[in-house]
Design a protein around this motif. Structure first.
Motif, PDB file in Angstrom:
ATOM      1  N   GLY A  35     -20.329 -21.449 -11.322  1.00 53.57           N
ATOM      2  CA  GLY A  35     -20.470 -22.991 -11.669  1.00 53.57           C
ATOM      3  C   GLY A  35     -19.015 -23.527 -11.626  1.00 53.57           C
ATOM      4  O   GLY A  35     -18.872 -25.065 -11.736  1.00 53.57           O
ATOM      5  N   SER A  36     -17.801 -23.183 -10.662  1.00 55.45           N
ATOM      6  CA  SER A  36     -16.778 -23.564 -10.588  1.00 55.45           C
ATOM      7  C   SER A  36     -17.241 -24.702  -9.682  1.00 55.45           C
ATOM      8  O   SER A  36     -17.185 -24.197  -8.043  1.00 55.45           O
ATOM      9  CB  SER A  36     -15.752 -22.955 -11.202  1.00 55.45           C
ATOM     10  OG  SER A  36     -15.741 -22.388 -12.013  1.00 55.45           O
ATOM     11  N   ILE A  37     -16.610 -26.005  -9.460  1.00 50.72           N
ATOM     12  CA  ILE A  37     -16.385 -26.685  -8.362  1.00 50.72           C
ATOM     13  C   ILE A  37     -14.559 -26.976  -8.240  1.00 50.72           C
ATOM     14  O   ILE A  37     -14.643 -27.751  -9.347  1.00 50.72           O
ATOM     15  CB  ILE A  37     -16.955 -28.056  -8.162  1.00 50.72           C
ATOM     16  CG1 ILE A  37     -19.217 -27.807  -7.799  1.00 50.72           C
ATOM     17  CG2 ILE A  37     -17.255 -28.701  -6.868  1.00 50.72           C
ATOM     18  CD1 ILE A  37     -19.729 -28.811  -7.806  1.00 50.72           C
ATOM     19  N   VAL A  38     -13.695 -26.710  -7.203  1.00 57.71           N
ATOM     20  CA  VAL A  38     -12.562 -26.757  -6.755  1.00 57.71           C
ATOM     21  C   VAL A  38     -12.756 -27.822  -5.478  1.00 57.71           C
ATOM     22  O   VAL A  38     -12.964 -27.690  -4.892  1.00 57.71           O
ATOM     23  CB  VAL A  38     -11.225 -26.027  -7.420  1.00 57.71           C
ATOM     24  CG1 VAL A  38     -10.064 -26.177  -7.040  1.00 57.71           C
ATOM     25  CG2 VAL A  38     -11.819 -24.908  -8.899  1.00 57.71           C
ATOM     26  N   ALA A  39     -11.544 -29.333  -5.965  1.00 58.39           N
ATOM     27  CA  ALA A  39     -11.317 -29.872  -4.956  1.00 58.39           C
ATOM     28  C   ALA A  39      -9.514 -29.225  -5.039  1.00 58.39           C
ATOM     29  O   ALA A  39      -9.219 -29.713  -5.571  1.00 58.39           O
ATOM     30  CB  ALA A  39     -11.937 -31.093  -4.177  1.00 58.39           C
ATOM     31  N   ALA A  40      -8.863 -29.877  -3.592  1.00 57.12           N
ATOM     32  CA  ALA A  40      -7.581 -30.279  -3.571  1.00 57.12           C
ATOM     33  C   ALA A  40      -6.810 -30.909  -2.151  1.00 57.12           C
ATOM     34  O   ALA A  40      -7.884 -31.248  -1.540  1.00 57.12           O
ATOM     35  CB  ALA A  40      -6.919 -28.878  -3.428  1.00 57.12           C
ATOM     36  N   GLY A  41      -6.104 -31.823  -3.007  1.00 54.26           N
ATOM     37  CA  GLY A  41      -5.571 -32.427  -1.963  1.00 54.26           C
ATOM     38  C   GLY A  41      -4.616 -32.088  -0.501  1.00 54.26           C
ATOM     39  O   GLY A  41      -4.810 -32.227   0.439  1.00 54.26           O
ATOM     40  N   ARG A  42      -4.172 -30.570  -0.824  1.00 52.36           N
ATOM     41  CA  ARG A  42      -3.756 -30.518  -0.211  1.00 52.36           C
ATOM     42  C   ARG A  42      -4.266 -28.472  -0.411  1.00 52.36           C
ATOM     43  O   ARG A  42      -3.736 -28.878  -1.360  1.00 52.36           O
ATOM     44  CB  ARG A  42      -2.095 -30.188   0.431  1.00 52.36           C
ATOM     45  CG  ARG A  42      -1.504 -29.304   1.304  1.00 52.36           C
ATOM     46  CD  ARG A  42      -0.086 -30.325   1.555  1.00 52.36           C
ATOM     47  NE  ARG A  42       0.392 -28.964   2.381  1.00 52.36           N
ATOM     48  CZ  ARG A  42       1.161 -27.918   2.565  1.00 52.36           C
ATOM     49  NH1 ARG A  42       1.438 -27.775   1.216  1.00 52.36           N
ATOM     50  NH2 ARG A  42       1.430 -27.898   3.286  1.00 52.36           N
TER      51      ARG A  42
END
Length: 232
Positions: A35-42
């Motif tokens: 259920g986790s969504i993770v986005a990163a800038g780099r």
């Protein structure tokens, strides 16, 4: 400073976190659980398929979704192909899928996808070229002219929709995948059981495998991993 994706609302049942930098969004999503969504800038250690590194400089969309297995593990492999369908539809009507899950736009790769199965979870990692600097050696790479927030919204909502109906919706979704797959209907070079083969790619099976009619002896082989290189 404005936080990227501040207006984004994840699909029902999912949580979202943005990290300015991390080693791998796939690892971070798995750490947080289903259920986790993770986005990163780099990403400092982004991974691609077949053990490759994945360039992840600022300006691109680097995104991972961790989901509980929606089916027995034996029925899960096709979801790697269906993740590509979600990304392809998000990029737009002119986008195509190069088997198994590269997204092409105007013949150039604009998105790579890494799907992993760990700890009874599926982790879907997406890397989309938007405004990020591209390494000079990636001469066949392209960019998507769509805001990262909009791509994030489209990909995650479509992927959540796919997962919620799986595996009952598998046949219909694989038909949509086949329509967008530019590998089908072409002569390709593949590796099958360690041997190079040349043949005509004509279908995708229920597990997402590429079905190829070999030119040498006219037998059908189904390839489940690796790549299919287009032949002139």
């Amino acid at each position: 400073m404005t936080m990227p994706y501040e207006s984004y609302t994840p699909p029902e049942g999912y949580s979202f976190e943005y990290l300015s930098e991390c080693a791998s969004t796939n690892d971070e999503a798995l750490r947080r659980g289903p259920g986790s969504i993770v986005a990163a800038g780099r990403q400092s250690a982004g991974r691609g398929r077949m053990g490759r590194s994945f360039s992840s400089e600022p300006g691109g969309l680097y995104l991972s979704v961790c989901a509980a297995l929606p089916c027995p593990a034996a029925e899960a492999p096709a979801l790697a192909a269906l993740a590509a369908l979600a990304a392809c539809e998000a990029v737009g009507p002119k986008a195509q899928i190069k088997w198994p899950n590269d997204i092409l736009l105007d013949g150039r790769k604009v998105c790579g996808i890494l799907c992993e199965m760990k700890e009874n979870c599926l982790i879907f990692g997406f890397g989309v070229n938007v405004e990020n600097e591209l390494p000079a050696e990636l001469t066949q790479a392209g960019r998507v002219n769509t805001a990262r927030g909009e791509l994030l919204e489209r990909i995650t909502r479509r992927l959540a929709d796919i997962l919620s109906g799986y595996p009952e919706n598998r046949e219909a979704l694989l038909e949509l995948y086949a329509r967008r797959c530019c590998t089908l209907g072409r002569m390709v070079d593949v590796t099958y059981r360690g041997m190079p083969l040349y043949g005509f790619a004509f279908a995708v099976d229920k597990h997402g495998g590429l079905m190829v009619m070999t030119q040498e002896n006219r037998t059908v082989v189904t390839v489940y991993s690796g790549e299919a290189t287009f032949s002139s």
